[in-house]
Every structure is written in C-alpha cells, then in structure tokens.
Design a protein around this motif. Sequence first.
Motif, PDB file in Angstrom:
ATOM      1  N   PRO A  33       0.787  -1.239   0.000  1.00  0.00           N
ATOM      2  CA  PRO A  33       0.000   0.000   0.000  1.00  0.00           C
ATOM      3  C   PRO A  33       0.821   1.293   0.000  1.00  0.00           C
ATOM      4  N   PHE A  36       0.864   2.781  -3.451  1.00  0.00           N
ATOM      5  CA  PHE A  36      -0.365   3.130  -4.159  1.00  0.00           C
ATOM      6  C   PHE A  36      -0.347   4.534  -4.763  1.00  0.00           C
ATOM      7  N   GLN A  40      -1.018   4.440  -8.832  1.00  0.00           N
ATOM      8  CA  GLN A  40      -2.309   4.940  -9.293  1.00  0.00           C
ATOM      9  C   GLN A  40      -2.157   5.902 -10.464  1.00  0.00           C
ATOM     10  N   VAL A  47      -3.277  -3.999  -9.881  1.00  0.00           N
ATOM     11  CA  VAL A  47      -2.302  -3.727  -8.833  1.00  0.00           C
ATOM     12  C   VAL A  47      -2.430  -4.857  -7.825  1.00  0.00           C
ATOM     13  N   SER A  48      -1.325  -5.515  -7.521  1.00  0.00           N
ATOM     14  CA  SER A  48      -1.394  -6.651  -6.601  1.00  0.00           C
ATOM     15  C   SER A  48      -0.470  -6.432  -5.413  1.00  0.00           C
ATOM     16  N   THR A  49      -0.914  -6.938  -4.271  1.00  0.00           N
ATOM     17  CA  THR A  49      -0.142  -6.868  -3.037  1.00  0.00           C
ATOM     18  C   THR A  49      -0.091  -8.263  -2.429  1.00  0.00           C
ATOM     19  N   GLN A 112      -8.471   0.786 -11.467  1.00  0.00           N
ATOM     20  CA  GLN A 112      -7.537  -0.319 -11.267  1.00  0.00           C
ATOM     21  C   GLN A 112      -8.166  -1.366 -10.353  1.00  0.00           C
ATOM     22  N   HIS A 114      -7.512  -4.185  -7.475  1.00  0.00           N
ATOM     23  CA  HIS A 114      -6.538  -4.463  -6.422  1.00  0.00           C
ATOM     24  C   HIS A 114      -6.684  -5.922  -6.004  1.00  0.00           C
ATOM     25  N   GLU A 181      -9.906  -9.994  -4.483  1.00  0.00           N
ATOM     26  CA  GLU A 181     -10.059  -8.651  -5.038  1.00  0.00           C
ATOM     27  C   GLU A 181     -10.677  -7.744  -3.964  1.00  0.00           C
ATOM     28  N   LEU A 184      -9.059  -0.602  -3.970  1.00  0.00           N
ATOM     29  CA  LEU A 184      -7.740   0.014  -3.911  1.00  0.00           C
ATOM     30  C   LEU A 184      -7.865   1.284  -3.083  1.00  0.00           C
TER      31      LEU A 184
END
Length: 185
Positions: A33, A36, A40, A47-49, A112, A114, A181, A184
């Motif tokens: 995060p 981000f 963005q 966007v993956s975490t 996007q 997440h 999912e 974001l």
Amino acid sequence: AHGLVEVLSRCDACLDIHSYTGAEGPPFLICEPSGFPVVQMMNVEVVSTGWAHAQPGATDDFMHSLGKVGICLEAGVKSEPELNAPLAYDCALQFLGHYELITPPQVYRKAQRHLVVYEQVLKKNEEGALARNFHTFERLEEGTLIGHDGLREYRAVASDVILFPRERCLVGQSLFLRARELPLS
C-alpha cells in the motif's frame, strides 16, 4: 545479489521492470500500500499486493522491509517484448515524475483492480492438476473447483481470483496462486 542489496538500501524507492513467462495475461503491478500513490498514476489495470507471503525475496519485498516503496512492473509476457516496451517506458516516466526527478508526464488515473495474493498452491504429487483451463486474473465463483493434488480439492472462496495457473508444472512447482479482489485504497 549482495551488491544490489547495497544499492537498493541507499535508494528512496525502486521500480523493477520485468516480463513474465506464460502464454497470456495482462501487465500488472506488484507493491504494498505504500506504493499506491505512485502506481495509481500508471496505465496498468491490475495492482497486486501480498506477494511477500506467497513468493518472498523480490526487490519490492526488500524495499518494503526497509520501510521504502518497492514496485515491480510485470509489463507483459516474455514472448511479446515489442508490446511490453512502451508500457514499461511510460511507467518509468511516471515513477520518475512522482519523485520529481523529471517533469511529471500525463497522469492516467484509470480504474484499477486491487488483488491481494494470499496463497501459492504447489504441485504436491504427480496427480496434482487443474480442473480446467483457467486464465490469469480470472474471477472465480465461490465453490468453483480449481484443482486437486490427489488428496485435497482446491475450491474458490468469495472474491477469489486465480493467478498463473500452470497445468504443466513439476512436483514442487507452483500450480497456481490465489488472490482476493479488494478496493484500492
């Protein structure tokens, strides 16, 4: 690797640009995060975490462990470098612009997705297999049979998304990864 650790330790942030092995799939970003605000601005849909839990040791994970921003751009599949280069270049400009190293270029601010990676499923034996042909970043309905390892079935839970499903992998290699999912923020 030791030399890279020394260099990264002196950096405020890192953008690591890659392509990935696979037959298909869109470009995506990996960060925590803290990244981000930077990602963005990039023209990348996913966007993956959470990768540090499933596959630790990458540059983005190392930077995060230092309390710094680490971002990995997976610009697309290795077999299509001519398609990946413009996006990689554009993301590099966005990154440099964010840190005021160049005049910031156009900001994209597109919607996007997440994805939080929460599990890597390894092929445990020769019987391990996927239930069908899945696509990277495919949303799965709750209860969908993803695959089995001869003893255990893997079924989707609410908000599951599959990443890098690999029917042809060796025992001990990743059969697939699972993500959820989330908004974001």
